[in-house]
Design an enzyme around this catalytic site. Structure first.
Site, PDB file in Angstrom:
ATOM      1  N   THR A 121     -59.336   4.293 -13.765  1.00 24.97           N
ATOM      2  CA  THR A 121     -57.967   4.810 -13.672  1.00 24.97           C
ATOM      3  C   THR A 121     -58.034   6.243 -13.153  1.00 24.97           C
ATOM      4  O   THR A 121     -58.635   7.101 -13.796  1.00 24.97           O
ATOM      5  CB  THR A 121     -57.291   4.781 -15.053  1.00 24.97           C
ATOM      6  OG1 THR A 121     -57.302   3.437 -15.519  1.00 24.97           O
ATOM      7  CG2 THR A 121     -55.860   5.290 -14.982  1.00 24.97           C
ATOM      8  N   PHE A 152     -55.772  -4.009 -15.663  1.00 26.39           N
ATOM      9  CA  PHE A 152     -54.694  -3.965 -16.663  1.00 26.39           C
ATOM     10  C   PHE A 152     -55.148  -4.641 -17.952  1.00 26.39           C
ATOM     11  O   PHE A 152     -54.338  -5.111 -18.740  1.00 26.39           O
ATOM     12  CB  PHE A 152     -53.434  -4.619 -16.097  1.00 26.39           C
ATOM     13  CG  PHE A 152     -52.918  -3.925 -14.867  1.00 26.39           C
ATOM     14  CD1 PHE A 152     -53.323  -4.326 -13.602  1.00 26.39           C
ATOM     15  CD2 PHE A 152     -52.078  -2.825 -14.981  1.00 26.39           C
ATOM     16  CE1 PHE A 152     -52.890  -3.662 -12.462  1.00 26.39           C
ATOM     17  CE2 PHE A 152     -51.625  -2.151 -13.847  1.00 26.39           C
ATOM     18  CZ  PHE A 152     -52.051  -2.574 -12.578  1.00 26.39           C
ATOM     19  N   LYS A 204     -50.628   1.674 -11.719  1.00 26.21           N
ATOM     20  CA  LYS A 204     -51.366   1.701 -12.978  1.00 26.21           C
ATOM     21  C   LYS A 204     -50.716   2.648 -13.975  1.00 26.21           C
ATOM     22  O   LYS A 204     -50.453   2.281 -15.123  1.00 26.21           O
ATOM     23  CB  LYS A 204     -52.818   2.129 -12.697  1.00 26.21           C
ATOM     24  CG  LYS A 204     -53.672   2.377 -13.908  1.00 26.21           C
ATOM     25  CD  LYS A 204     -53.878   1.135 -14.744  1.00 26.21           C
ATOM     26  CE  LYS A 204     -54.611   1.441 -16.027  1.00 26.21           C
ATOM     27  NZ  LYS A 204     -54.830   0.258 -16.875  1.00 26.21           N
ATOM     28  N   LEU A 250     -42.437  -4.257 -28.448  1.00 26.26           N
ATOM     29  CA  LEU A 250     -41.235  -3.773 -29.134  1.00 26.26           C
ATOM     30  C   LEU A 250     -41.532  -3.545 -30.618  1.00 26.26           C
ATOM     31  O   LEU A 250     -40.630  -3.507 -31.453  1.00 26.26           O
ATOM     32  CB  LEU A 250     -40.093  -4.785 -28.983  1.00 26.26           C
ATOM     33  CG  LEU A 250     -39.575  -5.054 -27.569  1.00 26.26           C
ATOM     34  CD1 LEU A 250     -38.495  -6.136 -27.608  1.00 26.26           C
ATOM     35  CD2 LEU A 250     -39.046  -3.781 -26.930  1.00 26.26           C
ATOM     36  N   CYS A 260     -56.300   4.508 -23.451  1.00 25.65           N
ATOM     37  CA  CYS A 260     -55.499   4.445 -22.223  1.00 25.65           C
ATOM     38  C   CYS A 260     -54.127   5.111 -22.328  1.00 25.65           C
ATOM     39  O   CYS A 260     -53.869   6.089 -21.635  1.00 25.65           O
ATOM     40  CB  CYS A 260     -55.344   2.996 -21.785  1.00 25.65           C
ATOM     41  SG  CYS A 260     -56.919   2.246 -21.357  1.00 25.65           S
ATOM     42  N   LYS A 320     -56.186  -0.388 -32.790  1.00 25.81           N
ATOM     43  CA  LYS A 320     -55.419  -1.645 -32.847  1.00 25.81           C
ATOM     44  C   LYS A 320     -56.381  -2.725 -33.288  1.00 25.81           C
ATOM     45  O   LYS A 320     -57.609  -2.496 -33.302  1.00 25.81           O
ATOM     46  CB  LYS A 320     -54.811  -1.972 -31.486  1.00 25.81           C
ATOM     47  CG  LYS A 320     -55.796  -2.320 -30.428  1.00 25.81           C
ATOM     48  CD  LYS A 320     -55.100  -2.803 -29.185  1.00 25.81           C
ATOM     49  CE  LYS A 320     -56.067  -3.518 -28.295  1.00 25.81           C
ATOM     50  NZ  LYS A 320     -55.422  -4.084 -27.107  1.00 25.81           N
ATOM     51  N   ARG A 327     -60.630   5.525 -30.514  1.00 19.95           N
ATOM     52  CA  ARG A 327     -60.148   6.625 -29.681  1.00 19.95           C
ATOM     53  C   ARG A 327     -58.642   6.801 -29.840  1.00 19.95           C
ATOM     54  O   ARG A 327     -57.892   5.828 -29.696  1.00 19.95           O
ATOM     55  CB  ARG A 327     -60.534   6.388 -28.216  1.00 19.95           C
ATOM     56  CG  ARG A 327     -62.013   6.622 -27.946  1.00 19.95           C
ATOM     57  CD  ARG A 327     -62.407   6.303 -26.517  1.00 19.95           C
ATOM     58  NE  ARG A 327     -62.467   4.869 -26.282  1.00 19.95           N
ATOM     59  CZ  ARG A 327     -62.859   4.349 -25.086  1.00 19.95           C
ATOM     60  NH1 ARG A 327     -63.144   5.161 -24.081  1.00 19.95           N
ATOM     61  NH2 ARG A 327     -62.940   3.035 -24.930  1.00 19.95           N
TER      62      ARG A 327
HETATM   63  C1  UDX Z   1     -53.429  -0.836 -22.708  1.00 20.65           C
HETATM   64  C2  UDX Z   1     -52.623  -1.733 -21.776  1.00 20.65           C
HETATM   65  O1  UDX Z   1     -51.985  -2.745 -22.530  1.00 20.65           O
HETATM   66  C3  UDX Z   1     -53.539  -2.365 -20.735  1.00 20.65           C
HETATM   67  O2  UDX Z   1     -52.790  -3.147 -19.801  1.00 20.65           O
HETATM   68  C4  UDX Z   1     -54.270  -1.261 -19.966  1.00 20.65           C
HETATM   69  O3  UDX Z   1     -55.140  -1.786 -19.042  1.00 20.65           O
HETATM   70  C5  UDX Z   1     -54.999  -0.377 -20.927  1.00 20.65           C
HETATM   71  O4  UDX Z   1     -54.123   0.144 -21.908  1.00 20.65           O
HETATM   72  P1  UDX Z   1     -55.003  -1.160 -24.804  1.00 20.65           P
HETATM   73  O5  UDX Z   1     -55.218   0.304 -24.785  1.00 20.65           O
HETATM   74  O6  UDX Z   1     -56.156  -2.050 -25.031  1.00 20.65           O
HETATM   75  O7  UDX Z   1     -54.321  -1.637 -23.409  1.00 20.65           O
HETATM   76  O8  UDX Z   1     -53.966  -1.408 -25.983  1.00 20.65           O
HETATM   77  P2  UDX Z   1     -52.561  -2.147 -26.192  1.00 20.65           P
HETATM   78  O9  UDX Z   1     -52.780  -3.506 -26.698  1.00 20.65           O
HETATM   79  O10 UDX Z   1     -51.731  -1.976 -25.019  1.00 20.65           O
HETATM   80  O11 UDX Z   1     -51.993  -1.232 -27.390  1.00 20.65           O
HETATM   81  C6  UDX Z   1     -51.879   0.149 -27.196  1.00 20.65           C
HETATM   82  C7  UDX Z   1     -51.361   0.825 -28.466  1.00 20.65           C
HETATM   83  O12 UDX Z   1     -49.971   0.523 -28.635  1.00 20.65           O
HETATM   84  C8  UDX Z   1     -52.065   0.391 -29.747  1.00 20.65           C
HETATM   85  O13 UDX Z   1     -52.272   1.531 -30.550  1.00 20.65           O
HETATM   86  C9  UDX Z   1     -51.052  -0.547 -30.408  1.00 20.65           C
HETATM   87  O14 UDX Z   1     -51.156  -0.515 -31.815  1.00 20.65           O
HETATM   88  C10 UDX Z   1     -49.726   0.084 -29.963  1.00 20.65           C
HETATM   89  N1  UDX Z   1     -48.592  -0.858 -29.899  1.00 20.65           N
HETATM   90  C11 UDX Z   1     -48.667  -1.920 -29.050  1.00 20.65           C
HETATM   91  C12 UDX Z   1     -47.457  -0.606 -30.673  1.00 20.65           C
HETATM   92  O15 UDX Z   1     -47.389   0.357 -31.441  1.00 20.65           O
HETATM   93  N2  UDX Z   1     -46.395  -1.465 -30.573  1.00 20.65           N
HETATM   94  C13 UDX Z   1     -46.426  -2.554 -29.738  1.00 20.65           C
HETATM   95  O16 UDX Z   1     -45.429  -3.295 -29.694  1.00 20.65           O
HETATM   96  C14 UDX Z   1     -47.593  -2.798 -28.945  1.00 20.65           C
END
Ligand code: UDX
Length: 425
Positions: A121, A152, A204, A250, A260, A320, A327
């Site tokens: 990225t 993604f 991105k 949501l 990310c 998550k 991180r």
């Molecule tokens: C994200 C993008 O989804 C992905 O497409 C990109 O390539 C990299 O960044 P990732 O960092 O693995 O992926 O995590 P993601 O599943 O998107 O969750 C990001 C954060 O948002 C987590 O801390 C999760 O707990 C939080 N989250 C997610 C919420 O608080 N509410 C939601 O509804 C969804």
């Protein structure tokens, strides 16, 4: 095709492994010799469901190789993926040291045409800069093509996201490399978005910033709903039925973390300000995310009056579920604030190993709540949705249950005399 993947972090390892499983001959290169040794011994440095097995399978097939000799990889392979880390500095500017080193190596080892595919990225304009830099090194532009091909993938779901993407974004300076890309991904069925180098970089950032905006919007809605005694999950399910909004991302709670969203939203703010544009929405998204934790802290402090010397249990350390990645984890940020208020932290996570003397980490989630004044759910691991609440209540000294991820059925736990704390639940 013969492919060299430079950088074996999340993106590099997943990309290299999936490409080898698709039938390509892949050389994964990293200047971290220890990491390469471990990978050759079968030790995968990250937790990603299914990745170790796929690496093993393709090493056995002789299609996946790990080495630290970058020049060999570059000379051998007509296709080069750049998947090195691009950390963001505090001010949002990007640290391009690793990319720079790769460009230097390519400059030294390019003796035949190379298709150079950036999957890291990178801030808008970086791939144009890479093209320019190679030219300035005296390399004829007919000797290479730069392609911006952002990923993604989500941690914890990376293989599926790479094998079944909802789009393939390809940024180019000329048409020629598009056929190469289509051959590379011939077995992956998804619509192509063909754009400029900077267009692909921007897609991105826009994607991650938009998803972060959805989360911060719902967290702000949760604050408003909390004041009006409205259940936020009702709002989410109603909004989710609207095809223009969609049901994903949501979920209100402690906010977004990970390697990310926080980094990319900061970088987009920086990129906008470089052009004297004040990105008000992007800034607001971060402000809401940065202050969301305080809401839960306030509620806990109101109930416990003084956190000093209180024993607080925290379930979930990863940013998550389904990953060991901490991180920018909201959980760790919350713990830091609790420690600053003098609380004693006892934590459990299904897979995260943490060696921090200030945090006592348990192998067993019930052991982690013994004699505690409050329990906080900080990561939405599915195992926290089926808990023996009688056992938890018996083990705890207090009865405060903070649901930082809105995954607990408050009526069910009320049956065990828990004092439930949530936002808009
Ligand atoms: C994200 C993008 O989804 C992905 O497409 C990109 O390539 C990299 O960044 P990732 O960092 O693995 O992926 O995590 P993601 O599943 O998107 O969750 C990001 C954060 O948002 C987590 O801390 C999760 O707990 C939080 N989250 C997610 C919420 O608080 N509410 C939601 O509804 C969804």
């Amino acid at each position: 095709m013969k492919i060299c993947v430079i950088g074996t972090g999340y993106v590099g390892l997943t990309t290299g492994t999936v490409l080898s499983d698709l039938g390509h001959d892949v050389y994964c290169v990293d200047n971290d010799k220890t990491k390469i040794e471990k990978l050759n011994e079968g030790k995968v440095p990250i937790y990603e469901p299914g990745l170790s097995a796929l690496i093993d399978r393709n090493k056995k097939r002789g299609r996946l190789h790990f080495l630290s000799d970058i020049h060999y990889g570059i000379k051998e392979c007509p296709i080069i993926y750049i998947t090195v880390g691009t950390p963001t500095n505090e001010d949002g500017s990007q640290n391009l040291t690793a990319i720079n080193d790769v460009i230097d190596s390519i400059g030294q080892s390019i003796h035949s045409h190379k298709t150079i595919i950036t999957k890291s990225t990178v801030i808008p304009g970086t791939n144009e800069w890479i093209h320019q830099t190679l030219m300035e090194k005296g390399i004829d532009s007919n000797m290479f093509d730069i392609v911006s091909n952002p990923e993604f993938l989500r941690e914890g779901n990376a293989l599926a996201d790479m094998l079944n993407p909802d789009k393939i974004v390809v940024g180019v300076k000329r048409q020629k490399p598009i056929e190469t890309i289509k051959k590379l991904y011939a077995k992956i069925h998804a619509p192509y978005i063909i754009t400029s180098l900077t267009g692909a970089e921007m897609i991105k950032y826009a994607s991650n910033a938009f998803l972060a905006t959805k989360i911060s919007f719902m967290n702000e809605m949760a604050r408003i709903c909390d004041a009006y005694d409205v259940e936020i999950s009702h709002i989410a399910s109603a909004l989710g039925r609207d095809k223009r909004i969609g049901p994903y991302f949501l979920h209100a709670g402690l906010g977004y973390g990970g390697s990310c969203f926080p980094k990319d939203v900061r970088a987009l703010e920086y990129a906008a300000k470089q052009k004297d544009i004040i990105p008000e929405i992007v800034m607001a998204v971060q402000n809401v995310n940065d202050s969301q934790i305080n809401l839960y802290l306030e509620k806990l402090t109101n109930k416990l009056t003084n956190l000093n010397g209180k024993k607080i249990s925290v379930w979930g350390l990863a940013f998550k579920p389904e990953t060991d990645d901490t991180r920018e984890s909201r959980s760790l940020l919350l713990i830091k604030k609790l420690l600053e208020k003098g609380a004693e932290i006892h934590a459990f996570d299904p897979i995260v190993q943490l060696s921090d003397p200030a945090i006592t980490v348990y192998e067993d989630m019930y052991e982690a709540v013994k004699e505690s004044d409050a329990l906080i759910i900080a990561t939405e691991w599915s195992q926290f949705k089926s808990v023996d609440w009688k056992k938890v209540k018996d083990f705890m000294k207090g009865n405060i249950l903070v649901d930082g991820r809105n995954i607990i059925d408050r009526n069910h736990v009320a049956g065990y005399q828990f004092h439930y704390i949530g936002v808009a639940r």
